[in-house]
Scaffold this motif. Sequence first.
Motif, PDB file in Angstrom:
ATOM      1  N   ARG A 191     -10.350  -9.503   0.160  1.00 58.26           N
ATOM      2  CA  ARG A 191     -11.167 -10.146   1.182  1.00 58.26           C
ATOM      3  C   ARG A 191     -12.578  -9.608   1.270  1.00 58.26           C
ATOM      4  O   ARG A 191     -13.467 -10.271   1.794  1.00 58.26           O
ATOM      5  N   TYR A 192     -12.828  -8.408   0.797  1.00 52.98           N
ATOM      6  CA  TYR A 192     -14.184  -7.861   0.901  1.00 52.98           C
ATOM      7  C   TYR A 192     -15.066  -8.248  -0.287  1.00 52.98           C
ATOM      8  O   TYR A 192     -16.266  -8.105  -0.233  1.00 52.98           O
ATOM      9  N   GLU A 197       0.815  -1.212   0.000  1.00 53.71           N
ATOM     10  CA  GLU A 197       0.000   0.000   0.000  1.00 53.71           C
ATOM     11  C   GLU A 197       0.848   1.262   0.000  1.00 53.71           C
ATOM     12  O   GLU A 197       0.373   2.344  -0.313  1.00 53.71           O
ATOM     13  N   ASP A 198       2.121   1.146   0.358  1.00 53.25           N
ATOM     14  CA  ASP A 198       3.003   2.307   0.339  1.00 53.25           C
ATOM     15  C   ASP A 198       3.640   2.513  -1.023  1.00 53.25           C
ATOM     16  O   ASP A 198       4.498   3.375  -1.179  1.00 53.25           O
ATOM     17  N   ARG A 208      -5.346 -13.055  -1.298  1.00 55.99           N
ATOM     18  CA  ARG A 208      -6.639 -13.237  -0.624  1.00 55.99           C
ATOM     19  C   ARG A 208      -6.933 -12.081   0.321  1.00 55.99           C
ATOM     20  O   ARG A 208      -8.074 -11.666   0.474  1.00 55.99           O
ATOM     21  N   TYR A 209      -5.876 -11.558   0.947  1.00 56.20           N
ATOM     22  CA  TYR A 209      -6.097 -10.441   1.874  1.00 56.20           C
ATOM     23  C   TYR A 209      -6.656  -9.240   1.117  1.00 56.20           C
ATOM     24  O   TYR A 209      -7.618  -8.607   1.547  1.00 56.20           O
ATOM     25  N   ARG A 211       0.986   7.150  -7.046  1.00 53.01           N
ATOM     26  CA  ARG A 211       0.679   8.477  -7.568  1.00 53.01           C
ATOM     27  C   ARG A 211       1.367   9.558  -6.705  1.00 53.01           C
ATOM     28  O   ARG A 211       1.934  10.504  -7.218  1.00 53.01           O
ATOM     29  N   HIS A 212       1.309   9.351  -5.371  1.00 56.37           N
ATOM     30  CA  HIS A 212       1.913  10.348  -4.476  1.00 56.37           C
ATOM     31  C   HIS A 212       3.425  10.426  -4.638  1.00 56.37           C
ATOM     32  O   HIS A 212       4.015  11.492  -4.498  1.00 56.37           O
ATOM     33  N   ASP A 236      -8.567   0.235  -8.224  1.00 54.46           N
ATOM     34  CA  ASP A 236      -8.058   0.209  -6.860  1.00 54.46           C
ATOM     35  C   ASP A 236      -6.946  -0.829  -6.668  1.00 54.46           C
ATOM     36  O   ASP A 236      -7.006  -1.706  -5.817  1.00 54.46           O
ATOM     37  N   THR A 237      -5.912  -0.707  -7.483  1.00 51.24           N
ATOM     38  CA  THR A 237      -4.733  -1.556  -7.352  1.00 51.24           C
ATOM     39  C   THR A 237      -4.045  -1.278  -6.019  1.00 51.24           C
ATOM     40  O   THR A 237      -3.967  -0.131  -5.592  1.00 51.24           O
ATOM     41  N   VAL A 238      -3.556  -2.327  -5.393  1.00 48.64           N
ATOM     42  CA  VAL A 238      -2.841  -2.144  -4.128  1.00 48.64           C
ATOM     43  C   VAL A 238      -1.630  -1.252  -4.372  1.00 48.64           C
ATOM     44  O   VAL A 238      -0.798  -1.553  -5.235  1.00 48.64           O
ATOM     45  N   GLY A 239      -1.548  -0.161  -3.667  1.00 51.32           N
ATOM     46  CA  GLY A 239      -0.392   0.730  -3.772  1.00 51.32           C
ATOM     47  C   GLY A 239      -0.549   1.832  -4.798  1.00 51.32           C
ATOM     48  O   GLY A 239       0.317   2.692  -4.903  1.00 51.32           O
ATOM     49  N   ALA A 240      -1.651   1.820  -5.558  1.00 45.68           N
ATOM     50  CA  ALA A 240      -1.789   2.807  -6.646  1.00 45.68           C
ATOM     51  C   ALA A 240      -1.788   4.230  -6.097  1.00 45.68           C
ATOM     52  O   ALA A 240      -1.153   5.128  -6.666  1.00 45.68           O
ATOM     53  N   ALA A 241      -2.502   4.452  -5.006  1.00 43.80           N
ATOM     54  CA  ALA A 241      -2.565   5.806  -4.443  1.00 43.80           C
ATOM     55  C   ALA A 241      -1.168   6.278  -4.067  1.00 43.80           C
ATOM     56  O   ALA A 241      -0.767   7.407  -4.371  1.00 43.80           O
ATOM     57  N   ALA A 242      -0.408   5.410  -3.440  1.00 40.86           N
ATOM     58  CA  ALA A 242       0.944   5.790  -3.020  1.00 40.86           C
ATOM     59  C   ALA A 242       1.854   5.961  -4.227  1.00 40.86           C
ATOM     60  O   ALA A 242       2.734   6.825  -4.238  1.00 40.86           O
TER      61      ALA A 242
END
Lengths: 964, 87
Positions: free
Chosen positions: A716-717, A677-678, A712-713, A866-867, A858-864
């Motif tokens: 998970r939703y 996520e980072d 899987r994590y 971009r930052h 919503d790829t894991v880490g995409a927001a970070a």
Amino acid sequence: MNRLNHLDTLKIRPDESVTIEYLGKPFQGAAGDTIATLLYGGGVRIFGRSLKYHRPRGLYSLNGECSNTLMAVDGEPNVRGETTEARNGMVVEPQNVKGDPARDLMGFMDKLSPVLPAGFYYKMFHKPASLWPKAIKGIRKAAGLGKISPHFTMKGSFDEIYLNADVCVIGGGPAGMAAALAASQAGLRVILLESRPWLGGFFDYRPGLYDRGRSLADRVETDPNIRVFTRTSVIGSYTDNLITAFCRGDGSDAFDERYLEIRAKSVVTSTGCIERPLLFAHNERPGVMQISCAHRLIRTWGILPGTSAVFSIGDDLGLEAALDLADLGMEIQCVADVREDGQNEALADRLAEKGIPLFRGWVAAASDGDPKVKRVSLTAINGVRSREFECDLIVAGAGQTPVTGPLTLAGAKQRFDRRTGFFLPVDLPRKMHAAGRMLGYIDPDAIEASGDLAGVKAAADCNGADDSKIREAEERLGDLQGPARGTKFIIGPVKTGKTFICFDEDTTVKNVDQAIAGGFDVPELIKRFTAAGTGPGQGGIPGHNLPLYVGLTGQSPDLDPRPTTVRPPLTPTLIAAYAGSNHDMSKRTPMHEEQVKAGGRMERVGVWHRARRFGDDAAAAAEIENVRNNVGILDASTLGKFRIFGPDVLKALDRVYVGSMSRVKSDRMLYSAMCNEDGCIIDDGVLVKRGENDYYFTTSTGRAGSSAEWIRYHTRYENWDFHIVNLTDAFGVINLAGPNARKTLEKVADADLSNDAFPFMGYREFSIKEIPVRAMRLGFVGELSFELHVASSWMPALWKIIEEAGAEFGIRHFGLEAQNVLRMEKGHLIIGSESEQRTTLHDVGLGFLWHKEKREADTVGAAALRHTENQEGRLKLVGIEAQDPQQTPRDGSIIVDEKIRGYVATARYSRTLEKSVGMALVESELADIGTQLEIFEGEKDDERLAATVVPMPFYDPEGRRLRM
Amino acid sequence: MALTITCPICGARNGYEFRYGGEEKGPKPDEAALRSPEAWCDYIHFNRCKAGAQEEWWFHRDGCGAWFTIHRDTVTNREIPGKEAGI
């Protein structure tokens, strides 16, 4: 050997002799002796010297409550002589002494005590700071207990077992045995833990109760539902009835110490009591011992503790011991009892019959003699009268202390009870019960009945509550004698001499007063300042007296005495027992044996054994050269390999991979990476499409264990419909690399391998001599190469086929070192080598892999990502070239100017390029091509290596060779 | 270390078998909602660290491989029985 061999309570086998060596001389005892009883039987009275003052110390308790009998055994320091069984051939040495403990050359320390108040070392060596390094050497020499050599290796075998039980009973005395039997009768599986080598506890050394204890023990030992662990001390007790303990081997066991972890539905703690030491001047002089110590010494080991004794006691157990010792032939001059009245008059009458004076309301005030007891002065507790007696033994005890450690560790509170004078356990954790003497019961029937009640309650925890049975057991206990009145806390009225509250740390009552005068007003703080209770006895000596004493002074803010906190381990435990047998949980690839035979130097990489190189050359030069010029074969089976499939599989892949995974075509691989996520890169690998919604992907070796969990994590939703199968162990991987790779493979494969038919980054499935393979054209090492994935069972056969086919083209093995140099020359990175926890995808130059506008954005880490895309001041991955080709910077060395500006990830001398090149993570201001870098290796203070930032890759920048 | 965890598939098991997955914060907001570093940091890195009953994620690493939530009292380190575990 002069023992009372006729006693039926003996636990030694007198006809079986045991000989140990102490101070270079042989000492003989009997099988069943502890080191301390064997030496005591052999006439040793002084066992060691104390930590701070070097005072002589003798046998005081038999339960390991103090450090007096800590000794070095066969080079192992701090062995508890009181609880360690003597074995033939043991070499035993005293500790903290120069020479014989009876004539210690450091004994003058005791005379220095007036200038060594509590907290002396804390206060003394603050200023000047330069004094401390010098002082520390002297202090370390003079103070402390056992010494351990830096070359000491722990001998012995240690293991661990994990047990489950319905009921776990801690303590094999009468209450514990009654509880175990009650639970067993309810049809439950019971584990009973006892620290001594035998069951019996409070009953096993007392003449009127021994048989009763023995018959209980017989019933327990023959009960098929009860598993008994003797020689087993509890270390810890935790939430949800997790009990940890360790068991000492009996000499014939396959282990020396064994760690036990027990998960029980219900726990009964029946740990009984230890003795509360009597406080008087020089109360630890050799010749002073606890009541139960003197009593057990004669009853259990058949040793007369002395010839002429004076008793100073506080409860009926003291009277009973005095009578029994007198019966067995010891001269008892008198018994001082701190109680004015309330004695068991039958015992008092019997003392009178024997002509032993009983001084009611009297107490020992001081012992005298050097180094051993010669004299004792007794005083009335009001201080008005006093008398002196010549004696060689003072049997002293101030009453009982309940052992509540297993309960308080699990969260029970302690409340001071004025009747018993005990810190009684209250607010017990659910499904945990207390029983027996620790609750204040002293009557044998009541002790058993309280054990029975606890056993019935524990059974109810497991089988469902049966109120009538609990009520019956409660009524039985209610009809018996309740908790006995405890002994008042009394210190004889004396002005001079040292009264020790803690033997291990040489803490005196005066030190406690100094701490209180210094503003420490609660036991917990006083304990820290004076170190009372921080020694190897785990608070056994001061644990009860310290809070009582502090409460008595009236300085404490607490109305009731407050105990200090008990922490695990409850009993000193060898680290080796915790470490256990140290299973090496490693994995071998299908090619392990063949690689070893081929001269492979195997090493651990994560969970795997892998070949670092073949042969003696640490630089693996020949292997490297062969891959560049001919063809090499590498076992890459440790790669993570997964099948992932299902209707929603693409969504899941898009979630975790930074690329757009729908772009993968069935005959081509897609290289991509995963970030956290980072935005930091955690994995890279390739993905191939094997069917509709059916994919196969690889991960780096280190991520194989957690990839499925990760995917899987992060889904998970969603309840997406897809499945992951970990094929890491099911498939092996052969990497065939070098200009002759195609020629080799063409000889055996049933497919067209030409560059047109099977281009770079292509994926094909075909057979090699009927072995089905999944083939990928990759170029990690920068040469034409084929990665062949094949079922593990086929690996050795396929390997052999390829080796034979490649023989004419100069095929040979290559290992991790060669691979590392080859891929570094090509500028290919390894996650974890060229990246660290804070390294983003952008930092390593792989930002192009990130597909910003994916359908499932919503790829894991995409927001970070971009930052951090254009963030300043990050460490960037660059290529470096050392100015002097012969001076290759070491991996991990730092890049500096005024401060640290980065570090070298991997650098090697490249024979191919005849230069020293590598990759480094440097601050972005230093990342431009041509920047001069200074590298500091930490060898010599001023010496720095010069390097320049250069473009990557170093080898074949156009990438022609891997597309051949 | 002494925690017992009830896996919805395997039942009550020793806590050693599981890996902790953080407190339950609800599904991650869209990337668009995480465009500001503050919003991103809030969701990714900030926890409530509740003292008391907390819903949290666990992974049955040495078992069935499921992610699920339990309710645990962080003060006593005990699973709160009776609360429905969810996959």
